[in-house]
Scaffold this active site. Structure first.
Site, PDB file in Angstrom:
ATOM      1  N   TRP A 158      13.492  24.959 -48.846  1.00  0.00           N
ATOM      2  CA  TRP A 158      14.945  25.107 -48.998  1.00  0.00           C
ATOM      3  C   TRP A 158      15.423  24.820 -50.421  1.00  0.00           C
ATOM      4  O   TRP A 158      16.571  25.114 -50.742  1.00  0.00           O
ATOM      5  CB  TRP A 158      15.671  24.134 -48.041  1.00  0.00           C
ATOM      6  CG  TRP A 158      15.118  22.733 -48.143  1.00  0.00           C
ATOM      7  CD1 TRP A 158      14.174  22.177 -47.329  1.00  0.00           C
ATOM      8  CD2 TRP A 158      15.422  21.743 -49.127  1.00  0.00           C
ATOM      9  NE1 TRP A 158      13.860  20.900 -47.753  1.00  0.00           N
ATOM     10  CE2 TRP A 158      14.624  20.606 -48.856  1.00  0.00           C
ATOM     11  CE3 TRP A 158      16.301  21.687 -50.220  1.00  0.00           C
ATOM     12  CZ2 TRP A 158      14.662  19.444 -49.626  1.00  0.00           C
ATOM     13  CZ3 TRP A 158      16.337  20.539 -50.996  1.00  0.00           C
ATOM     14  CH2 TRP A 158      15.535  19.438 -50.687  1.00  0.00           C
ATOM     15  N   PRO A 183      11.502  32.017 -44.347  1.00  0.00           N
ATOM     16  CA  PRO A 183      12.183  31.039 -45.209  1.00  0.00           C
ATOM     17  C   PRO A 183      12.481  29.757 -44.443  1.00  0.00           C
ATOM     18  O   PRO A 183      12.445  29.740 -43.207  1.00  0.00           O
ATOM     19  CB  PRO A 183      13.482  31.761 -45.581  1.00  0.00           C
ATOM     20  CG  PRO A 183      13.736  32.727 -44.473  1.00  0.00           C
ATOM     21  CD  PRO A 183      12.390  33.101 -43.904  1.00  0.00           C
ATOM     22  N   GLY A 236       5.868  23.909 -50.433  1.00  0.00           N
ATOM     23  CA  GLY A 236       6.463  22.862 -49.607  1.00  0.00           C
ATOM     24  C   GLY A 236       5.753  21.548 -49.839  1.00  0.00           C
ATOM     25  O   GLY A 236       5.115  21.348 -50.882  1.00  0.00           O
ATOM     26  N   SER A 237       5.819  20.677 -48.858  1.00  0.00           N
ATOM     27  CA  SER A 237       5.255  19.341 -49.043  1.00  0.00           C
ATOM     28  C   SER A 237       3.730  19.356 -48.887  1.00  0.00           C
ATOM     29  O   SER A 237       3.162  20.223 -48.217  1.00  0.00           O
ATOM     30  CB  SER A 237       5.871  18.389 -48.027  1.00  0.00           C
ATOM     31  OG  SER A 237       5.583  18.847 -46.726  1.00  0.00           O
ATOM     32  N   GLU A 258       1.649  25.615 -53.371  1.00  0.00           N
ATOM     33  CA  GLU A 258       2.501  24.945 -54.371  1.00  0.00           C
ATOM     34  C   GLU A 258       3.108  23.753 -53.652  1.00  0.00           C
ATOM     35  O   GLU A 258       4.053  23.907 -52.878  1.00  0.00           O
ATOM     36  CB  GLU A 258       3.605  25.892 -54.861  1.00  0.00           C
ATOM     37  CG  GLU A 258       3.097  27.127 -55.580  1.00  0.00           C
ATOM     38  CD  GLU A 258       2.547  26.852 -56.951  1.00  0.00           C
ATOM     39  OE1 GLU A 258       2.670  25.710 -57.430  1.00  0.00           O
ATOM     40  OE2 GLU A 258       1.963  27.770 -57.550  1.00  0.00           O
ATOM     41  N   CYS A 292      10.178  20.160 -57.192  1.00  0.00           N
ATOM     42  CA  CYS A 292       8.801  19.649 -57.207  1.00  0.00           C
ATOM     43  C   CYS A 292       8.369  19.234 -58.614  1.00  0.00           C
ATOM     44  O   CYS A 292       7.452  18.448 -58.770  1.00  0.00           O
ATOM     45  CB  CYS A 292       7.868  20.712 -56.672  1.00  0.00           C
ATOM     46  SG  CYS A 292       8.093  22.257 -57.543  1.00  0.00           S
ATOM     47  N   GLU A 389       6.925  10.644 -54.085  1.00  0.00           N
ATOM     48  CA  GLU A 389       7.798  11.696 -54.599  1.00  0.00           C
ATOM     49  C   GLU A 389       9.218  11.359 -54.138  1.00  0.00           C
ATOM     50  O   GLU A 389       9.488  11.294 -52.936  1.00  0.00           O
ATOM     51  CB  GLU A 389       7.350  13.050 -54.034  1.00  0.00           C
ATOM     52  CG  GLU A 389       8.108  14.213 -54.621  1.00  0.00           C
ATOM     53  CD  GLU A 389       7.655  15.568 -54.064  1.00  0.00           C
ATOM     54  OE1 GLU A 389       7.187  15.624 -52.913  1.00  0.00           O
ATOM     55  OE2 GLU A 389       7.790  16.567 -54.784  1.00  0.00           O
TER      56      GLU A 389
HETATM   57  P1  NAP Z   1       8.295  21.004 -46.020  1.00  0.00           P
HETATM   58  O1  NAP Z   1       8.800  20.075 -44.999  1.00  0.00           O
HETATM   59  O2  NAP Z   1       6.832  21.084 -46.245  1.00  0.00           O
HETATM   60  O3  NAP Z   1       8.887  22.436 -45.619  1.00  0.00           O
HETATM   61  C1  NAP Z   1       8.599  23.598 -46.354  1.00  0.00           C
HETATM   62  C2  NAP Z   1       8.536  24.778 -45.422  1.00  0.00           C
HETATM   63  O4  NAP Z   1       7.504  24.584 -44.471  1.00  0.00           O
HETATM   64  C3  NAP Z   1       9.824  25.014 -44.625  1.00  0.00           C
HETATM   65  O5  NAP Z   1       9.992  26.394 -44.471  1.00  0.00           O
HETATM   66  C4  NAP Z   1       9.494  24.367 -43.284  1.00  0.00           C
HETATM   67  O6  NAP Z   1      10.232  24.901 -42.207  1.00  0.00           O
HETATM   68  C5  NAP Z   1       8.032  24.733 -43.149  1.00  0.00           C
HETATM   69  N1  NAP Z   1       7.278  23.882 -42.246  1.00  0.00           N
HETATM   70  C6  NAP Z   1       7.449  22.561 -41.996  1.00  0.00           C
HETATM   71  N2  NAP Z   1       6.529  22.134 -41.100  1.00  0.00           N
HETATM   72  C7  NAP Z   1       5.763  23.209 -40.767  1.00  0.00           C
HETATM   73  C8  NAP Z   1       4.658  23.417 -39.890  1.00  0.00           C
HETATM   74  N3  NAP Z   1       4.130  22.433 -39.172  1.00  0.00           N
HETATM   75  N4  NAP Z   1       4.135  24.657 -39.822  1.00  0.00           N
HETATM   76  C9  NAP Z   1       4.637  25.672 -40.537  1.00  0.00           C
HETATM   77  N5  NAP Z   1       5.681  25.536 -41.383  1.00  0.00           N
HETATM   78  C10 NAP Z   1       6.240  24.315 -41.505  1.00  0.00           C
HETATM   79  O7  NAP Z   1       8.895  20.712 -47.438  1.00  0.00           O
HETATM   80  P2  NAP Z   1      10.400  20.437 -47.805  1.00  0.00           P
HETATM   81  O8  NAP Z   1      10.675  19.012 -47.611  1.00  0.00           O
HETATM   82  O9  NAP Z   1      11.282  21.419 -47.144  1.00  0.00           O
HETATM   83  O10 NAP Z   1      10.345  20.805 -49.357  1.00  0.00           O
HETATM   84  C11 NAP Z   1      10.119  19.851 -50.311  1.00  0.00           C
HETATM   85  C12 NAP Z   1       8.670  19.814 -50.740  1.00  0.00           C
HETATM   86  O11 NAP Z   1       8.290  21.045 -51.317  1.00  0.00           O
HETATM   87  C13 NAP Z   1       8.454  18.772 -51.798  1.00  0.00           C
HETATM   88  O12 NAP Z   1       7.270  18.058 -51.567  1.00  0.00           O
HETATM   89  C14 NAP Z   1       8.328  19.597 -53.063  1.00  0.00           C
HETATM   90  O13 NAP Z   1       7.623  18.960 -54.093  1.00  0.00           O
HETATM   91  C15 NAP Z   1       7.661  20.820 -52.565  1.00  0.00           C
HETATM   92  N6  NAP Z   1       7.890  21.939 -53.484  1.00  0.00           N
HETATM   93  C16 NAP Z   1       6.853  22.355 -54.259  1.00  0.00           C
HETATM   94  C17 NAP Z   1       7.039  23.375 -55.156  1.00  0.00           C
HETATM   95  C18 NAP Z   1       5.907  23.837 -56.020  1.00  0.00           C
HETATM   96  O14 NAP Z   1       6.005  24.912 -56.580  1.00  0.00           O
HETATM   97  N7  NAP Z   1       4.834  23.084 -56.137  1.00  0.00           N
HETATM   98  C19 NAP Z   1       8.282  23.993 -55.261  1.00  0.00           C
HETATM   99  C20 NAP Z   1       9.319  23.558 -54.459  1.00  0.00           C
HETATM  100  C21 NAP Z   1       9.089  22.516 -53.563  1.00  0.00           C
HETATM  101  P3  NAP Z   1      11.605  24.244 -41.718  1.00  0.00           P
HETATM  102  O15 NAP Z   1      12.600  24.597 -42.748  1.00  0.00           O
HETATM  103  O16 NAP Z   1      11.889  24.880 -40.413  1.00  0.00           O
HETATM  104  O17 NAP Z   1      11.367  22.776 -41.627  1.00  0.00           O
END
Ligand code: NAP
Length: 488
Positions: A158, A183, A236-237, A258, A292, A389
């Site tokens: 997001w 998304p 994502g995370s 990523e 991130c 983080e």
């Molecule tokens: P997240 O909880 O990992 O969620 C990211 C995406 O994964 C969302 O679309 C989420 O869906 C989905 N998701 C969650 N659990 C899942 C599962 N069990 N199976 C399949 N999909 C699943 O991360 P966030 O908290 O939204 O985002 C922040 C993280 O992203 C931070 O750690 C940040 O550092 C990282 N990030 C990294 C980069 C990079 O380029 N390295 C860039 C941006 C962000 P829902 O929305 O439905 O929960």
């Protein structure tokens, strides 16, 4: 109050998934809310496993057609898409702010940043060169060609609802792959607006698909395990990324990840302190600290600690908190109350461990998702605010005396995404740049990402690169042709 009704081109607001070139409704809907005030921005159809499978099927059905197009043809369509995104930058930015919260100027910046990847890869797709290699004997020739990997599936977060999709889709489409994205539940509208513009750009049905739904696990299983998907790419995370990599193992998919970061920002005693303050502000407080590559730990050499902290505190105090659509706002809300509570917990635990709050340190009266821009001093590298983080607008400052000590502290973490340091000493610049165990290093620079540069991490920050010629390779297979029997 500004809302979705103020978007000039109302056709950019879509409520259904985009599959095989048409808009698919589902039996139920979910609400998209504005993190600045909790208002419902829109209701979006809640797709699930069946729609995700349909999207994969449609991407598979047009793969041959899309990959057989010349790079020039694909580039033309992608260029149309880029132009349309830039023409609608204001509307796309407003949609993004409404669902995500970041200030409008930042949101419009994200649209331009995302669109730049589509432009850049549309051009780079023409340069998928092969190779010829001297053969082992006179009757053989070795030739290398590159081909699209196939159907690409992705899940995006997001915090950059447009750019995280654009970075992946641009490279995939330029390479000749077709694409399905799910998304984040909190920010589906930006993804759907991108689909509307892809259609207007003439990108054929089935090449770019968006499935919106809140069943992350179920839809994620399809996208990581479906046999017709060749590659899975995730932002994502780290925790979620780890389980998705494991799911991809059953069909041995190519993966790009990523993931999370814990960026050190080091200020040496020979640094230009004003430049370092500015770099720290943009790398820390952009998107309310929810990127991130956000600075997570600020290390300052003892002899300039007081000078830096004073100037930095004055600059942070100038930041203006509010609704992202209000004039002059520089920090919007956090994405949710849960996200804010997580940050508050890290701050509280670190104070209990001996840290001092120098500025902020609590909720902001602008609303339940707003947190005050915060600075903490007397922090050590093992405190919760430094070891995790943060993903919020908090700057922990850690002092150091010695170059080798600070390198050891900076590297003492499982992440390896972005890092930053400020110095004018050329010897130190090389030593520290080479010594940091991070995929990206900003040297006297706080904003480092652009379409021409390879974005990605080491260690548990992931693998693969987005942007640059290296980013295209992630969507290409290398095929070796051995031509034998060439003797007369
Ligand atoms: P997240 O909880 O990992 O969620 C990211 C995406 O994964 C969302 O679309 C989420 O869906 C989905 N998701 C969650 N659990 C899942 C599962 N069990 N199976 C399949 N999909 C699943 O991360 P966030 O908290 O939204 O985002 C922040 C993280 O992203 C931070 O750690 C940040 O550092 C990282 N990030 C990294 C980069 C990079 O380029 N390295 C860039 C941006 C962000 P829902 O929305 O439905 O929960």
């Amino acid at each position: 109050m500004q809302g979705i009704q103020d978007i000039k081109d109302q056709q950019l607001i879509k409520h259904f998934s985009y599959i095989n070139g048409s808009w698919h409704s589902s039996e139920t809907e979910f609400e998209v809310t504005n993190p600045a005030n909790g208002n419902v921005v829109a209701k979006v159809s809640n797709a699930g496993i069946a729609e995700t499978e349909l999207a994969v099927k449609s991407a598979k059905s047009v793969l041959k057609m899309w990959s057989a197009k010349s790079a020039n043809e694909r580039a033309g369509l992608m260029r149309n898409w880029f132009n349309l995104m830039m023409q609608h930058q204001d509307d796309l930015g407003r949609i993004l702010t409404l669902e995500q919260g970041k200030p409008l100027a930042e949101a419009k910046g994200e649209i331009a940043y995302g669109a730049a990847f589509i432009e850049w890869f549309s051009e780079e797709g023409k340069r998928v060169y092969g190779d010829t290699i001297p053969g082992p004997s006179g009757d053989k020739r070795i030739i290398v060609i590159k081909q699209p990997v196939g159907v690409v599936a992705s899940i995006t977060p997001w915090n950059f609802p447009n750019a995280m999709i654009a970075r992946k889709a641009a490279a995939a489409l330029a390479a000749g792959c077709t694409f399905v994205v799910r998304p984040a539940t909190q920010t589906p509208l930006s993804a759907l607006a991108m689909a509307e513009l892809a259609e207007r750009a003439g990108i054929p049905a089935g090449v770019f698909n968006v499935v919106t739904g809140d069943d992350a696990r179920g839809m994620g299983k399809v996208l990581t395990q479906h046999p017709d998907i060749a590659k899975f790419t995730f932002t994502g995370s780290t925790g979620v990324g780890q389980s998705l990599i494991a799911q991809c193992a059953t069909t041995v998919k190519k993966v790009s990840m990523e993931l999370g970061g814990n960026a050190p920002f080091i200020v040496f005693d020979d640094a230009d302190i004003d430049a370092a303050v500015q770099g720290a502000i943009v790398s820390k407080y952009r998107n309310a600290g929810q990127t991130c590559v956000c600075t997570n730990r600020i290390f300052v050499q003892e002899s300039v600690l007081e000078h830096f902290t004073e100037k930095f505190t004055a600059a942070v105090a100038e930041l203006s908190i509010g609704d992202g659509l209000s004039e002059g706002t520089t920090i919007g809300p956090m994405i949710s109350k849960t996200a804010l509570d997580d940050v508050n917990k890290l701050v509280t635990e670190s104070v209990a461990a001996g840290a001092t709050i120098t500025l902020g340190g609590d909720n902001h009266p602008a609303g339940e998702n707003f947190y005050q821009p915060t600075i903490m001093t007397n922090v050590t590298n093992d405190m919760p605010i430094a070891a995790n983080e943060i993903f919020g607008p908090v700057s922990p400052i850690i002092s150091f005396t010695d170059e080798s000590d600070v390198l050891a502290m900076a590297n003492d973490c499982e992440y390896g995404l972005a890092s930053y340091f400020y110095s004018r000493d050329i010897g130190r610049i090389w030593r520290v740049a080479e010594g940091l165990e991070y995929g990206m290093v900003g040297i006297n620079e706080g904003i480092i990402s652009n379409a021409a540069a390879p974005f990605g991490g080491m260690k548990q920050s992931g693998n693969g690169r987005e942007g640059s010629k290296y980013g295209l390779d992630d969507y290409l297979e290398i095929k070796y042709l051995c031509m034998g029997g060439l003797d007369k």
